[in-house]
Design an enzyme around this catalytic site. Structure first.
Site, PDB file in Angstrom:
ATOM      1  N   ASN A 121      53.366  31.433  38.296  1.00  0.00           N
ATOM      2  CA  ASN A 121      52.657  31.723  37.053  1.00  0.00           C
ATOM      3  C   ASN A 121      51.154  31.588  37.284  1.00  0.00           C
ATOM      4  O   ASN A 121      50.726  30.919  38.232  1.00  0.00           O
ATOM      5  CB  ASN A 121      53.098  30.750  35.950  1.00  0.00           C
ATOM      6  CG  ASN A 121      52.959  31.365  34.560  1.00  0.00           C
ATOM      7  OD1 ASN A 121      52.481  32.497  34.420  1.00  0.00           O
ATOM      8  ND2 ASN A 121      53.361  30.612  33.550  1.00  0.00           N
ATOM      9  N   TYR A 125      41.552  27.590  34.599  1.00  0.00           N
ATOM     10  CA  TYR A 125      40.627  26.824  35.437  1.00  0.00           C
ATOM     11  C   TYR A 125      41.036  25.355  35.599  1.00  0.00           C
ATOM     12  O   TYR A 125      41.174  24.855  36.716  1.00  0.00           O
ATOM     13  CB  TYR A 125      39.218  26.935  34.828  1.00  0.00           C
ATOM     14  CG  TYR A 125      38.229  25.963  35.391  1.00  0.00           C
ATOM     15  CD1 TYR A 125      37.650  26.190  36.637  1.00  0.00           C
ATOM     16  CD2 TYR A 125      37.871  24.811  34.678  1.00  0.00           C
ATOM     17  CE1 TYR A 125      36.734  25.287  37.169  1.00  0.00           C
ATOM     18  CE2 TYR A 125      36.959  23.909  35.202  1.00  0.00           C
ATOM     19  CZ  TYR A 125      36.405  24.153  36.452  1.00  0.00           C
ATOM     20  OH  TYR A 125      35.515  23.257  36.969  1.00  0.00           O
ATOM     21  N   HIS A 181      35.074  37.081  41.124  1.00  0.00           N
ATOM     22  CA  HIS A 181      35.191  38.027  40.016  1.00  0.00           C
ATOM     23  C   HIS A 181      36.235  37.540  39.019  1.00  0.00           C
ATOM     24  O   HIS A 181      37.405  37.348  39.370  1.00  0.00           O
ATOM     25  CB  HIS A 181      35.562  39.417  40.545  1.00  0.00           C
ATOM     26  CG  HIS A 181      34.400  40.066  41.239  1.00  0.00           C
ATOM     27  ND1 HIS A 181      34.544  40.897  42.321  1.00  0.00           N
ATOM     28  CD2 HIS A 181      33.066  39.993  40.977  1.00  0.00           C
ATOM     29  CE1 HIS A 181      33.332  41.322  42.694  1.00  0.00           C
ATOM     30  NE2 HIS A 181      32.430  40.772  41.895  1.00  0.00           N
ATOM     31  N   GLU A 184      39.979  38.758  38.542  1.00  0.00           N
ATOM     32  CA  GLU A 184      40.842  38.899  39.712  1.00  0.00           C
ATOM     33  C   GLU A 184      41.662  37.618  39.899  1.00  0.00           C
ATOM     34  O   GLU A 184      41.469  36.841  40.827  1.00  0.00           O
ATOM     35  CB  GLU A 184      39.978  39.250  40.934  1.00  0.00           C
ATOM     36  CG  GLU A 184      39.272  40.589  40.721  1.00  0.00           C
ATOM     37  CD  GLU A 184      38.098  40.847  41.659  1.00  0.00           C
ATOM     38  OE1 GLU A 184      37.930  40.089  42.632  1.00  0.00           O
ATOM     39  OE2 GLU A 184      37.342  41.809  41.408  1.00  0.00           O
ATOM     40  N   HIS A 307      39.547  38.809  46.900  1.00  0.00           N
ATOM     41  CA  HIS A 307      39.350  39.590  45.666  1.00  0.00           C
ATOM     42  C   HIS A 307      40.644  40.330  45.343  1.00  0.00           C
ATOM     43  O   HIS A 307      41.611  40.278  46.085  1.00  0.00           O
ATOM     44  CB  HIS A 307      38.251  40.641  45.860  1.00  0.00           C
ATOM     45  CG  HIS A 307      36.873  40.082  45.915  1.00  0.00           C
ATOM     46  ND1 HIS A 307      35.956  40.263  44.922  1.00  0.00           N
ATOM     47  CD2 HIS A 307      36.261  39.316  46.862  1.00  0.00           C
ATOM     48  CE1 HIS A 307      34.823  39.652  45.251  1.00  0.00           C
ATOM     49  NE2 HIS A 307      34.979  39.076  46.417  1.00  0.00           N
ATOM     50  N   GLU A 381      40.965  42.387  49.732  1.00  0.00           N
ATOM     51  CA  GLU A 381      41.387  42.815  48.397  1.00  0.00           C
ATOM     52  C   GLU A 381      42.901  42.679  48.347  1.00  0.00           C
ATOM     53  O   GLU A 381      43.617  43.316  49.121  1.00  0.00           O
ATOM     54  CB  GLU A 381      40.984  44.270  48.134  1.00  0.00           C
ATOM     55  CG  GLU A 381      39.478  44.519  48.176  1.00  0.00           C
ATOM     56  CD  GLU A 381      38.767  44.187  46.870  1.00  0.00           C
ATOM     57  OE1 GLU A 381      39.426  43.744  45.904  1.00  0.00           O
ATOM     58  OE2 GLU A 381      37.534  44.373  46.826  1.00  0.00           O
TER      59      GLU A 381
HETATM   60  O1  0X9 Z   1      32.838  45.448  44.739  1.00  0.00           O
HETATM   61  C1  0X9 Z   1      33.143  44.344  45.144  1.00  0.00           C
HETATM   62  O2  0X9 Z   1      32.453  43.351  45.015  1.00  0.00           O
HETATM   63  C2  0X9 Z   1      34.478  44.179  45.867  1.00  0.00           C
HETATM   64  N1  0X9 Z   1      35.522  44.879  45.172  1.00  0.00           N
HETATM   65  S1  0X9 Z   1      36.060  44.377  43.731  1.00  0.00           S
HETATM   66  O3  0X9 Z   1      36.887  45.413  43.186  1.00  0.00           O
HETATM   67  N2  0X9 Z   1      36.987  43.102  43.947  1.00  0.00           N
HETATM   68  O4  0X9 Z   1      34.942  44.043  42.918  1.00  0.00           O
HETATM   69  C3  0X9 Z   1      34.413  44.765  47.244  1.00  0.00           C
HETATM   70  C4  0X9 Z   1      33.191  44.543  48.021  1.00  0.00           C
HETATM   71  C5  0X9 Z   1      33.386  45.027  49.424  1.00  0.00           C
HETATM   72  N3  0X9 Z   1      32.207  45.432  50.059  1.00  0.00           N
HETATM   73  C6  0X9 Z   1      31.817  46.736  50.117  1.00  0.00           C
HETATM   74  N4  0X9 Z   1      32.556  47.677  49.642  1.00  0.00           N
HETATM   75  N5  0X9 Z   1      30.668  46.997  50.678  1.00  0.00           N
HETATM   76 ZN    ZN Z   2      36.229  41.322  43.295  1.00  0.00          ZN
END
Ligand code: 0X9
Ligand code: ZN
Length: 759
Positions: A121, A125, A181, A184, A307, A381
């Site tokens: 689950n 925080y 983020h 996420e 992420h 990710e």
């Molecule tokens: O955009 C971001 O910060 C990351 N993806 S998210 O969807 N979790 O926000 C990825 C960052 C990876 N770095 C690059 N694409 N340069």
């Molecule tokens: Zn992210």
């Protein structure tokens, strides 16, 4: 009830008593921020369209700022507007509020289900922080929790440190973080699972125990406590932290706030943007706390910033289309692929490895920054691949965590050495007749330094190795020589040493490398500077252009500018003229065949043993044009003067470079004195560009003319050899030191008797 069930139960009870917000009302029901919102995908074709979509949309789910598919949140009005622009939006989620409500209902249902473990689950925080504190309480010898800073709204940012008992000051440190983020939610769950498994498996699982005795794992589970909390209570799809930007907008995208190309591509200066970078690098208490924490420990060697979503393994750089320097680039490419394989081996789920820039440019990101301070940094990710985006079902927390725990172990494994040893020329397995063999070792001193290294050599005639001290040539390069041995002898070796901190060093980690002593003779050597009698064409050939010829090639995107031979200019090439366009002089319409002159790979007369090897440099390109990667280039061997051929290798690799290959002929076909090599460059799919070259074809014979006891090399092992040995022995000559101990004794004498009697 198991311990972890009990813990879930107790946490639940404690939560009900102490929670600052009643759980059922966690989400602001009255506000229902996503009522009437749907998630759609549009394919943006140009910058103007992109801007129009961004102006129209209420939120962006991926942060690709460019053309291509993007997923945006829209209400009915905006949906109609996108349609009016001719973008044909495809609905991915019809009713986002319904999804958010269903997710919350599912979380609540699960909270009451006492047979579920904690990792089945999502948790707010306070519960995640409590879970880490509980780990530290339960495993005081392994884990500790500290507060490394506070968020804008004064929530603690914590770090959990885990390592086996004992002095950890020289142990390499691996750093994992989650939750930059807010939406996420899977990321803090995964890093908490890593902490949980490491603690619970120490002393139970040999691999985890060994790893934790050698590395320290540091975990910051929630970098963005305010955003995470806000995403539970107010807006499920909040991304940034909760800085009050002062103009009615809130939040800085923490993953644009790090001091690496701050302010560059893929970040925004507009405070209302979801990728708002903040006023200056490290303006945020959350990022600066983690920065200080990382910089305080020079032993941190690797890092993953978790992420979601998309299932990707991203390596630097992510801010620009620049490759990191070698050897790091090759390391990131190969190790990221390995991590992907490791993850896939757990539940069959595929995470694509790629350079971060190839996803989209983003400046000021965390893992670019860790790489910039000399830490191997990745962004992973997590699940899912696409739908349902950030609302990964709670049933997937555990499998996602399990597959990433294996990746975490693989990273720990790769970085567990305070000093990493490798053979810079690869493992030497061939030594040459009566010639000393130089063995080199490259030491990468990560968190400790080399005190001494020995080359441990064990000739076949002895039961234990002798230590030959290695000399430091500078820059971590060490060298030692194995004395000259006669053809036909063999030995095993490995490297042993000690670090300044007193840690034992060994390469390879277990076992020894076997090597044998041979003579070598080159029986065919063709640098294509003259034609030694090659045949172009075969009855089945149908190619109309790109026929093999021998010339100095003209460089194109598909063929080299230079041949391979260091001193030459020519090679065999499928029409080396560059032509007007890339496709003008490539192979078209079928195959073109090139056959070598006859060569002799049989055992030379008078040799006791022989093994024939063929090597060549090849170039192959078929990844350009309209129909790439659909062709192949068979390379074959004949041992009956070309009457029949057997496949040596079927080339599909596009190295964009010369590739040197070596094969033991007997692994493919019995070597004879009537051998031929054949290369067929084929264009089977119209539209593709096929170019190929071959150069520096060489056939070598490795073996021995004389037995190692045949000291006078007269092709018979007899009494005269025996007396020669006695003479060497009596005069104290190194030639009699068969076991390489540096002293002549009975062992050498018996070793010679052994060789002698085997002859
Ligand atoms: O955009 C971001 O910060 C990351 N993806 S998210 O969807 N979790 O926000 C990825 C960052 C990876 N770095 C690059 N694409 N340069
Ligand atoms: Zn992210």
């Amino acid at each position: 009830m198991s311990l972890s069930d009990l813990r879930v139960h107790l946490t639940l009870v404690a939560f009900c008593l102490t929670s600052p917000f009643a759980f059922a009302q966690g989400q602001d029901q009255a506000r229902r921020p996503y009522a009437g919102q749907r998630l759609v995908q549009v394919v943006v074709e140009n910058e103007a369209q992109l801007q129009a979509v961004l102006d129209e949309a209420d939120g962006l789910w991926n942060h690709r700022v460019g053309v291509g598919p993007i997923q945006v949140m829209v209400d009915d009005e905006s949906l109609a507007a996108l349609g009016a622009m001719g973008l044909a939006p495809v609905t991915i989620v019809e009713d986002l509020q319904a999804v958010v409500d269903a997710e919350r209902a599912e979380i609540e249902r699960r909270r009451l289900q006492l047979d579920l473990t904690w990792f089945e689950n999502y948790h707010p925080y306070s519960e995640i922080i409590a879970y880490h504190q509980q780990l530290a309480n339960d495993f005081p010898q392994l884990a500790s929790v500290s507060v490394i800073g506070q968020s804008h709204q004064s929530r603690d940012i914590i770090a959990t440190e885990i390592t086996g008992p004992g002095d950890a000051s020289n142990r390499p440190v691996i750093f994992f973080n989650g939750m930059q983020h807010a939406r996420e939610w899977i990321s803090p769950a995964v890093v908490t699972y890593i902490a949980d498994r490491l603690c619970n498996l120490y002393g139970q699982d040999q691999r985890v125990t060994d790893l934790l005795d050698r590395v320290v794992v540091k975990i910051v589970p929630i970098v963005n406590p305010d955003g995470y909390s806000y995403s539970w209570t107010n807006e499920r799809f909040w991304r940034k932290n909760r800085r009050n930007n002062g103009n009615g907008t809130f939040g800085v995208d923490l993953n644009r706030n790090w001091d690496i190309n701050f302010g560059g591509d893929g970040s925004s200066g507009d405070p209302s943007s979801d990728i708002y970078r903040g006023p200056f690098a490290f303006s945020e208490p959350e990022t600066s706390a983690v920065r200080d924490y990382v910089l305080a420990d020079p032993n941190i060697v690797a890092h993953v910033d978790f992420h979601s979503y998309s299932q990707l393994i991203l390596y630097p750089w992510g801010y620009a289309d620049i490759q990191v320097p070698e050897p790091d680039y090759t390391f990131f490419v190969t190790f990221s692929q390995f991590l992907s394989d490791v993850i896939r081996s757990v539940h069959g789920v595929f995470y694509i490895p790629m350079q971060a820039i190839d996803l989209y440019p983003a400046s000021g990101t965390c893992s670019d920054w860790t790489y910039s301070v000399d830490i191997k940094g990745w962004t992973i990710e997590l699940r899912p691949n696409g739908n349902p985006g950030f609302d990964l079902p709670p049933g997937e927390i555990l499998p996602t965590s399990e597959e990433n725990f294996e990746a975490a172990l693989a990273i720990m494994e790769r970085f567990k050495d305070a000093i990493r040893l490798e053979f810079p020329q690869g493992e030497v397995t061939t030594a040459y007749d009566l010639t000393p063999t130089t063995i080199q070792v490259q030491a990468e001193e990560i968190t400790d330094t080399v005190q001494s290294l020995d080359l441990m050599v064990q000739p076949e005639v002895s039961s234990s190795p002798v230590a030959l001290p290695m000399t430091h040539l500078g820059d971590g390069l060490y060298e030692a020589q194995i004395p000259a041995l006669a053809c036909g002898r063999s030995f095993a070796y490995h490297i042993e040493g000690i670090s300044s901190a007193g840690q034992p060093l060994r390469l390879p980690e277990t076992g020894q490398i076997d090597a044998s002593v041979v003579s070598e003779t080159i029986v065919f050597d063709d640098d294509a500077e003259t034609d030694l009698g090659w045949t172009v064409g075969a009855p089945d050939d149908t190619a109309t252009t790109g026929i093999w010829n021998r010339m100095n090639p003209q460089g194109t995107a598909a063929q080299p500018e230079d041949d391979h031979s260091p001193a030459g200019t020519d090679c065999w090439v499928t029409d080396g003229v560059s032509g007007g366009s890339l496709g003008a002089r490539d192979v078209d319409g079928g195959g073109t065949t090139l056959t070598s002159p006859q060569f002799d790979a049989s055992t030379p007369s008078g040799w006791l043993s022989a093994d024939a090897y063929i090597s060549y440099a090849r170039w192959y390109s078929n990844d350009q044009g309209a129909d790439p990667n659909n062709d192949h280039m068979p390379i074959m061997l004949s041992n009956d003067d070309g009457a029949s051929f057997v496949m040596l290798e079927d080339v599909t690799e596009n190295a964009h470079d010369w590739v040197v290959k070596t094969f033991r002929i007997a692994d493919t076909i019995t070597p004879t004195d009537r051998m031929r090599l054949r290369i067929v460059a084929r264009d089977d799919s119209p539209g593709s560009i096929v170019e190929a070259c071959i150069d520096d074809v060489r056939v070598t014979i490795q073996g021995c003319r004389f037995h190692p006891a045949d000291l006078n090399r007269d092709a018979t092992v007899d009494a005269s050899d025996f007396f020669i040995f006695l003479d060497l022995f009596a005069s104290g000559s190194a030639g009699a030191d068969l076991d390489l101990t540096g002293v002549l004794d009975a062992n050498d004498f018996f070793a010679f008797l052994d060789l002698f009697s085997q002859a």
